[in-house]
Design a protein around this motif. Structure first.
Motif, mmCIF file in Angstrom:
data_model
loop_
_atom_site.group_PDB
_atom_site.id
_atom_site.type_symbol
_atom_site.label_atom_id
_atom_site.label_comp_id
_atom_site.label_asym_id
_atom_site.label_seq_id
_atom_site.Cartn_x
_atom_site.Cartn_y
_atom_site.Cartn_z
ATOM 1 N N HIS A 78 0.800 -1.219 0.000
ATOM 2 C CA HIS A 78 0.000 0.000 0.000
ATOM 3 C C HIS A 78 0.832 1.268 0.000
ATOM 4 C CE1 HIS A 78 -3.849 -2.048 1.748
ATOM 5 N NE2 HIS A 78 -3.682 -2.298 0.474
ATOM 6 N N TYR A 79 2.173 1.147 0.159
ATOM 7 C CA TYR A 79 2.974 2.354 0.177
ATOM 8 C C TYR A 79 4.380 2.072 -0.309
ATOM 9 C CZ TYR A 79 4.794 0.547 4.645
ATOM 10 O OH TYR A 79 5.377 -0.225 5.622
ATOM 11 N N PHE A 80 5.056 3.152 -0.683
ATOM 12 C CA PHE A 80 6.475 3.058 -1.014
ATOM 13 C C PHE A 80 7.196 4.191 -0.303
ATOM 14 C CE2 PHE A 80 6.760 6.372 -4.396
ATOM 15 C CZ PHE A 80 5.411 6.553 -4.682
ATOM 16 N N THR A 81 8.501 4.010 -0.142
ATOM 17 C CA THR A 81 9.249 4.927 0.707
ATOM 18 C C THR A 81 10.477 5.486 -0.005
ATOM 19 O OG1 THR A 81 10.600 3.167 1.643
ATOM 20 C CG2 THR A 81 8.528 3.649 2.763
ATOM 21 N N LEU A 82 10.948 6.597 0.507
ATOM 22 C CA LEU A 82 12.183 7.230 0.050
ATOM 23 C C LEU A 82 13.094 7.416 1.248
ATOM 24 C CD1 LEU A 82 13.973 8.885 -1.953
ATOM 25 C CD2 LEU A 82 12.701 10.915 -1.184
ATOM 26 N N GLN A 83 14.336 7.014 1.088
ATOM 27 C CA GLN A 83 15.361 7.342 2.068
ATOM 28 C C GLN A 83 16.504 8.036 1.350
ATOM 29 O OE1 GLN A 83 16.142 3.597 4.254
ATOM 30 N NE2 GLN A 83 15.114 4.620 5.950
ATOM 31 N N LEU A 84 16.901 9.183 1.860
ATOM 32 C CA LEU A 84 18.014 9.952 1.313
ATOM 33 C C LEU A 84 18.999 10.182 2.451
ATOM 34 C CD1 LEU A 84 19.095 11.479 -1.199
ATOM 35 C CD2 LEU A 84 17.974 13.527 -0.290
ATOM 36 N N SER A 85 20.170 9.617 2.324
ATOM 37 C CA SER A 85 21.136 9.636 3.424
ATOM 38 C C SER A 85 22.084 10.827 3.315
ATOM 39 C CB SER A 85 21.938 8.331 3.443
ATOM 40 O OG SER A 85 22.696 8.207 2.256
ATOM 41 N N SER A 86 22.766 11.073 4.405
ATOM 42 C CA SER A 86 23.813 12.110 4.469
ATOM 43 C C SER A 86 23.320 13.439 3.910
ATOM 44 C CB SER A 86 25.066 11.644 3.702
ATOM 45 O OG SER A 86 25.537 10.422 4.210
ATOM 46 N N VAL A 87 22.171 13.869 4.375
ATOM 47 C CA VAL A 87 21.573 15.084 3.808
ATOM 48 C C VAL A 87 22.368 16.328 4.190
ATOM 49 C CG1 VAL A 87 19.267 14.083 3.687
ATOM 50 C CG2 VAL A 87 19.970 15.343 5.740
ATOM 51 N N THR A 88 22.279 17.321 3.335
ATOM 52 C CA THR A 88 22.865 18.641 3.553
ATOM 53 C C THR A 88 21.760 19.679 3.338
ATOM 54 O OG1 THR A 88 23.468 19.113 1.266
ATOM 55 C CG2 THR A 88 24.994 17.748 2.537
ATOM 56 N N PRO A 89 22.026 20.940 3.664
ATOM 57 C CA PRO A 89 20.995 21.966 3.415
ATOM 58 C C PRO A 89 20.547 22.025 1.957
ATOM 59 C CG PRO A 89 22.619 22.795 4.947
ATOM 60 C CD PRO A 89 23.128 21.461 4.486
ATOM 61 N N GLU A 90 21.387 21.574 1.031
ATOM 62 C CA GLU A 90 21.008 21.572 -0.388
ATOM 63 C C GLU A 90 19.895 20.565 -0.687
ATOM 64 O OE1 GLU A 90 24.010 23.991 0.216
ATOM 65 O OE2 GLU A 90 24.294 21.848 0.645
ATOM 66 N N ASP A 91 19.611 19.683 0.236
ATOM 67 C CA ASP A 91 18.502 18.729 0.063
ATOM 68 C C ASP A 91 17.180 19.302 0.572
ATOM 69 O OD1 ASP A 91 20.931 16.323 0.926
ATOM 70 O OD2 ASP A 91 19.986 16.485 -1.052
ATOM 71 N N THR A 92 17.194 20.509 1.070
ATOM 72 C CA THR A 92 15.950 21.166 1.471
ATOM 73 C C THR A 92 15.067 21.371 0.254
ATOM 74 O OG1 THR A 92 16.946 22.294 3.364
ATOM 75 C CG2 THR A 92 14.972 23.301 2.401
ATOM 76 N N ALA A 93 13.826 20.893 0.341
ATOM 77 C CA ALA A 93 12.928 20.949 -0.814
ATOM 78 C C ALA A 93 11.532 20.499 -0.394
ATOM 79 C CB ALA A 93 13.429 20.033 -1.937
ATOM 80 N N VAL A 94 10.575 20.734 -1.278
ATOM 81 C CA VAL A 94 9.284 20.076 -1.162
ATOM 82 C C VAL A 94 9.404 18.755 -1.923
ATOM 83 C CG1 VAL A 94 6.818 20.163 -1.628
ATOM 84 C CG2 VAL A 94 8.050 22.261 -1.019
ATOM 85 N N TYR A 95 9.112 17.674 -1.257
ATOM 86 C CA TYR A 95 9.210 16.341 -1.849
ATOM 87 C C TYR A 95 7.806 15.841 -2.199
ATOM 88 C CZ TYR A 95 14.142 16.046 -0.629
ATOM 89 O OH TYR A 95 15.502 16.252 -0.564
ATOM 90 N N TYR A 96 7.676 15.357 -3.430
ATOM 91 C CA TYR A 96 6.404 14.834 -3.918
ATOM 92 C C TYR A 96 6.556 13.373 -4.331
ATOM 93 C CZ TYR A 96 5.225 19.793 -4.736
ATOM 94 O OH TYR A 96 4.989 21.138 -4.614
ATOM 95 N N CYS A 97 5.528 12.585 -4.088
ATOM 96 C CA CYS A 97 5.437 11.307 -4.775
ATOM 97 C C CYS A 97 4.462 11.481 -5.942
ATOM 98 C CB CYS A 97 5.000 10.183 -3.849
ATOM 99 S SG CYS A 97 3.446 10.415 -2.957
ATOM 100 N N ALA A 98 4.688 10.712 -6.992
ATOM 101 C CA ALA A 98 3.886 10.878 -8.200
ATOM 102 C C ALA A 98 3.808 9.558 -8.962
ATOM 103 C CB ALA A 98 4.473 11.961 -9.089
ATOM 104 N N ALA A 99 2.697 9.366 -9.651
ATOM 105 C CA ALA A 99 2.473 8.150 -10.430
ATOM 106 C C ALA A 99 2.545 8.457 -11.925
ATOM 107 C CB ALA A 99 1.114 7.555 -10.084
ATOM 108 N N ARG A 100 3.414 7.730 -12.621
ATOM 109 C CA ARG A 100 3.559 7.883 -14.074
ATOM 110 C C ARG A 100 3.013 6.638 -14.760
ATOM 111 N NH1 ARG A 100 7.185 6.040 -17.691
ATOM 112 N NH2 ARG A 100 8.701 5.358 -16.129
ATOM 113 N N PRO A 101 2.059 6.798 -15.688
ATOM 114 C CA PRO A 101 1.538 5.623 -16.386
ATOM 115 C C PRO A 101 2.654 4.934 -17.171
ATOM 116 C CG PRO A 101 0.178 7.555 -16.823
ATOM 117 C CD PRO A 101 1.402 8.037 -16.128
#
Length: 120
Positions: A78-101
């Motif tokens: 029912h879900y999928f996940t994102l992990q982004l390691s060793s983050v820096t301030p440059e990873d600051t963002a709005v994160y979206y999940c999206a479905a592509r046909p």
């Protein structure tokens, strides 16, 4: 189809960002959509982060590949996940999940977006 992304809004530098996208109205194991993570840093355009398909196969942006892991719920799918390691301030963002046909280069469905700020 509805997507809902969620996760902590504040992550400290060098830590791991973790987000979850809950999917309803479609099966993430059907060969219908490819499930994506996309982000938008402040004042910049959309950046594709990576994706996972119906079989669990993943593809990542080359610039983020060494720090990115996308996985899916293997109990109820029912879900999928994102992990982004060793983050820096440059990873600051709005994160979206999206479905592509499958077979198309457009995103039909989007989560509402989660603001993630990397700061100590």
């Amino acid at each position: 189809v509805q997507l809902h992304d969620a996760g902590p809004g504040l992550v400290k530098p060098s830590e791991t960002l973790s987000l979850t996208c809950t999917v309803s109205g479609a099966s993430i194991t059907a060969n219908t959509y490819v499930w994506n993570w996309i982000r938008q840093p402040p004042g910049k355009g959309l950046e594709w982060v990576g994706s996972i398909d119906f079989s669990g196969s993943t593809t990542y942006s080359p610039s983020l590949k060494s720090r990115t892991s996308i996985s899916r719920d293997t109990r109820n799918y029912h879900y999928f996940t994102l992990q982004l390691s060793s983050v820096t301030p440059e990873d600051t963002a709005v994160y979206y999940c999206a479905a592509r046909p499958v077979g198309y280069y457009r995103y039909d469905y989007w989560g509402q977006g989660t603001q993630v700020t990397v700061s100590s």
